[in-house]
Design an enzyme around this catalytic site. Structure first.
Site, mmCIF file in Angstrom:
data_model
loop_
_atom_site.group_PDB
_atom_site.id
_atom_site.type_symbol
_atom_site.label_atom_id
_atom_site.label_comp_id
_atom_site.label_asym_id
_atom_site.label_seq_id
_atom_site.Cartn_x
_atom_site.Cartn_y
_atom_site.Cartn_z
ATOM 1 N N ASP A 1 1.005 -1.198 0.154
ATOM 2 C CA ASP A 1 0.113 0.107 0.097
ATOM 3 C C ASP A 1 0.703 1.204 0.075
ATOM 4 O O ASP A 1 2.190 1.083 -0.145
ATOM 5 C CB ASP A 1 -1.140 -0.271 1.193
ATOM 6 C CG ASP A 1 -0.354 0.251 2.444
ATOM 7 O OD1 ASP A 1 0.887 0.386 2.545
ATOM 8 O OD2 ASP A 1 -0.947 0.051 3.506
ATOM 9 N N GLU B 1 7.865 15.105 7.720
ATOM 10 C CA GLU B 1 6.978 14.069 7.299
ATOM 11 C C GLU B 1 5.957 13.846 8.328
ATOM 12 O O GLU B 1 4.811 13.994 7.987
ATOM 13 C CB GLU B 1 7.774 12.770 6.932
ATOM 14 C CG GLU B 1 6.830 11.469 6.785
ATOM 15 C CD GLU B 1 7.607 10.204 6.862
ATOM 16 O OE1 GLU B 1 8.246 9.932 8.127
ATOM 17 O OE2 GLU B 1 7.853 9.597 5.867
ATOM 18 N N GLU C 1 3.741 1.174 2.008
ATOM 19 C CA GLU C 1 4.701 0.149 1.841
ATOM 20 C C GLU C 1 4.638 -1.158 2.640
ATOM 21 O O GLU C 1 5.671 -1.585 3.291
ATOM 22 C CB GLU C 1 6.395 0.899 1.702
ATOM 23 C CG GLU C 1 6.019 2.246 1.236
ATOM 24 C CD GLU C 1 7.532 2.780 0.466
ATOM 25 O OE1 GLU C 1 8.390 3.261 1.657
ATOM 26 O OE2 GLU C 1 7.714 2.810 -0.467
#
Ligand code: BGC
Length: 357
Positions: free
Chosen positions: A159, A312, A162
């Site tokens: 997905d 992130e 990962e």
């Protein structure tokens, strides 16, 4: 004090300065594990640049992607002929490549269809925005990717996080459906159109449980990546009961200040993701929920460090706090700046009419 306008200008500068001479974008220029170009991240970067009129930089990335695709043409044809073959063979197009486009295969979970699907959608969108026909290498590369996706969409693959390579993910189906429908519309190709219809049926039947879309086929949990059903292209009616119920669950189960990935996430302790908060804001903007979209933009801006870099994720409201030091030890501090975070910020700023001065 830094304004949204400053962060828009700084983000654009960062994206442009980070582009490699090959046209590739590293996921995070200063984070060793992310010194590769992911189709997923870089497609959003190119899309953000395209929205802000930086068409040449976006075009350079698309040419890089086309060269990669065409260099793998034999392997891609092999995967198309034998879609139920080994996952390694199916991963004829990998999730990420070194910036110069070369390199050996590695043991990364490379079979991830959402990334290359997102590339196809953004490539077609770029052509539309610049009013250019898709010809030559671009035409061959987009046709090959469309056939690859049409042949392989129902194979289990990793997905967007990962993970879970042995399952099928409605979020990945959403990215693939957007790409196939856009390609079928642009070229009137009947076989892509037929594959898109079968995939649409799968999204609506197999991607749903108890009235909401799910993280994996047959699971009951939700994942923030289900926002890929709404952006960059809404592939299901956003006002409809199915998407509304899904969005309601994402809001109730995964939002604190920003948006987490999913409840069992342990990566860097399972914090709140800047990218995802941007996608949520984009979805709100689509729904006309501008105050909510603005709240997302403000939250994202508040996560920038002293020099305007977005990470992130941020380690707030962690789901698995004991895993934060484990990942810091393994891969170093959270990836900062992450270009995808800046791209998501720019896209949402554009949706809300915030432009660089
Ligand atoms: C994320 C991917 C992303 C990659 C590079 C991974 O940790 O799960 O979605 O493409 O980082 O940013």
């Amino acid at each position: 004090m830094r304004t949204q306008v400053d962060l828009v200008a700084g983000s654009l500068r960062l994206l442009i300065e980070s582009q490699h001479s090959s046209g590739a974008f590293p996921a995070a220029p200063r984070y060793p594990t992310y010194r590769f170009c992911w189709f997923r991240d870089a497609s959003y970067v190119a899309h953000a640049l395209s929205r802000f009129g930086e068409h040449d930089a976006a075009a350079r990335f698309h040419r890089w992607a086309e060269r990669i695709v065409l260099a793998q043409a034999d392997a891609v044809e092999g995967a198309i002929r034998d879609p139920h073959g080994s996952p390694r063979r199916a991963a004829a197009l990998r999730a990420r490549y070194p910036l110069d486009g070369t390199g050996q295969d590695d043991d990364w979970p490379n079979f991830q269809l959402d990334g290359i699907a997102t590339w196809l959608w953004t490539r077609l969108d770029h052509a539309r925005r610049t009013d250019r026909r898709i010809e030559g290498e671009a035409s061959r590369a987009t046709a090959l990717v469309a056939r690859y996706l049409a042949a392989l969409w129902d194979e289990p693959n990793f997905d967007a996080w990962e993970e879970a390579g042995d399952r099928r993910h409605p979020s990945t189906w959403g990215c693939t459906l957007a790409a196939l429908e856009a390609y079928a519309r642009a070229t009137a190709d009947a076989s892509t159109d037929a594959a898109a219809s079968a995939l649409r049926d799968a999204v609506l039947r197999r991607g749903v449980r108890d009235g909401s879309f799910t993280k994996h086929e047959g699971a009951s949990e939700v994942d923030a990546n289900l926002l890929f059903l709404a952006v960059p292209q809404a592939v299901v009616p956003l006002e409809g009961a199915l998407f509304q119920r899904t969005l309601g669950r994402i809001e109730a189960e995964l939002v604190d200040g920003g948006l987490h990935r999913y409840r069992r996430d342990t990566f860097y302790g399972g914090g709140e993701w800047v990218v995802l908060t941007g996608l949520l804001g984009w979805c709100y903007a689509r729904l006309g929920r501008r105050a909510d979209a603005r709240r997302c933009l403000d939250w994202m801006a508040a996560q920038a460090d002293a020099v305007g870099n977005l990470p992130e994720q941020v380690p707030t409201h962690l789901y698995a706090p004991s895993m934060l030091p484990v990942w810091e030890e393994r891969w170093g501090p959270v990836a900062t700046p992450l270009l995808w975070s800046h791209a998501a910020y720019l896209i949402l700023a554009d949706e809300l009419g915030e432009r660089a001065g």
